[in-house]
Write an enzyme that holds these catalytic residues in place. Sequence first.
Site, mmCIF file in Angstrom:
data_model
loop_
_atom_site.group_PDB
_atom_site.id
_atom_site.type_symbol
_atom_site.label_atom_id
_atom_site.label_comp_id
_atom_site.label_asym_id
_atom_site.label_seq_id
_atom_site.Cartn_x
_atom_site.Cartn_y
_atom_site.Cartn_z
ATOM 1 N N LYS A 11 45.252 41.231 4.957
ATOM 2 C CA LYS A 11 43.810 41.016 4.783
ATOM 3 C C LYS A 11 43.275 40.147 5.913
ATOM 4 C CE LYS A 11 43.852 36.480 3.804
ATOM 5 N NZ LYS A 11 43.181 35.375 4.440
ATOM 6 N N ASP A 145 45.034 35.187 -2.910
ATOM 7 C CA ASP A 145 44.710 36.437 -2.210
ATOM 8 C C ASP A 145 45.330 37.670 -2.864
ATOM 9 O OD1 ASP A 145 43.419 35.026 -0.131
ATOM 10 O OD2 ASP A 145 45.323 34.744 0.915
#
Length: 305
Positions: A11, A145
Site C-alpha cells: 500500500k 493497515d
Amino acid sequence: MSPVNVRVPAKINLCLGVGPVRDDGYHPLATVYQAVDLHDEVRATGRDDDQITVSVHSEMDVRSEISVVPDGDDNIAVKAARLLRERTGISSGVDLSIRKVIPVAGGMAGGSADAAAALVACNEVWGTGLSRPALEVLAAQLGSDVPFLLHGGNAVGGGRGETVSPVLARGSYHWVFAMAHEGLSTRAVFAEFDRLNTGAEVPEPVVPDALLAALRAGDAEALGAALSNDLTEAAFSLRPELEDTLSIGIEAGALGAILSGSGPTALFLASDEAHSLDIAFALSSAAGCADVVQSRGPVPGARVG
Ligand code: C5P
C-alpha cells in the site's frame, strides 16, 4: 491437501494526516490508501498436526537489523493464522511460505500485507469459510493497515488506519518507488512525530478535498500536487538523506513526491510509462537509494491465485 497461494499488494498513502497521540498510544489518521502492483505471495499448506510454521524467501537485498523478517511466533503471518484458529475454534496446523517482494520496514505495509494474505490463505486451506467482513474484524486486531490490504483499490482510512471506506476514484497511476538501504520502524517515526510536536497543539487530521477531487477526476497532475504526508518531518529527522532522494525525483519532473507512510521508501508520481522510466533512471544513481521500482496502482487486495 493442496496448497493455497495468495497474492497481496503493497500500500501507499496518497495523503497521511496524523492527529494527536491517543491514550492507547496510537495516532488518529486521515488517509487515502492505494494498493499498488508490488506483491508478496503467501502459500499455505495444511498439516496433519496442529503446528504453525513459517519460512520467508526474500527477493530484496535491503538488509538491516530492523529489516529482518521475524520468524516463528513473532511473524505477523503466524499471528494471523493463530487468530483465525482461535476465532473459529479449530485445531488444524499449517505451513506458511512467504515470498517477499515488498520492502521490509519500508512504509509500504509489507508485514501487514503478509498478515492479510495469511488470513485469506488459511481461511481457504482450513475451509473455515469466514466472510470478508469477518476477516476484516480479525485484520484490524493484527495491525492498522491489515484491513485495507484485504480491501485493495483506493480507500479512505480512518481511526488508527483500520477503518476503511470506499472512495470514488478514476484512473490508473504510474509510480516510481525509491527503496532505502535500511528500513525505518513505524513506531520510531510516530515517536519522533510526538517528540517534534511536544507542547504544540496537533489538529485532528482531515483528508484534503483537493486530493479527493483529483482522484474523482482521474487527474494525475492534480493528484501529484495534492500528495501529502504529516510524518515527513519526523522521518527526515531520523533519516536526513531522504530529503535528497525526494529532491532528485522532483528535479526529474515527478508530478509529486512524498514518503510512503512512515518511510523510508519514497514515492514519485509520473504522467506515463516513459516519464516513469526517466524518473527511475535519475533515482538509480542517488546515494540513498538501494533499489528503484516502477509500479502501477490501484490493484485489488489479497486474492487467491
Ligand atoms: O498498527 P501497527 O501495529 O501496524 O502499528 C505499529 C506501530 O506504529 C504502533 O505500535 C504505534 O507505535 C505506531 N502507530 C501509531 N498510530 C497509528 C498506527 C501506528 O502510533 N495510527
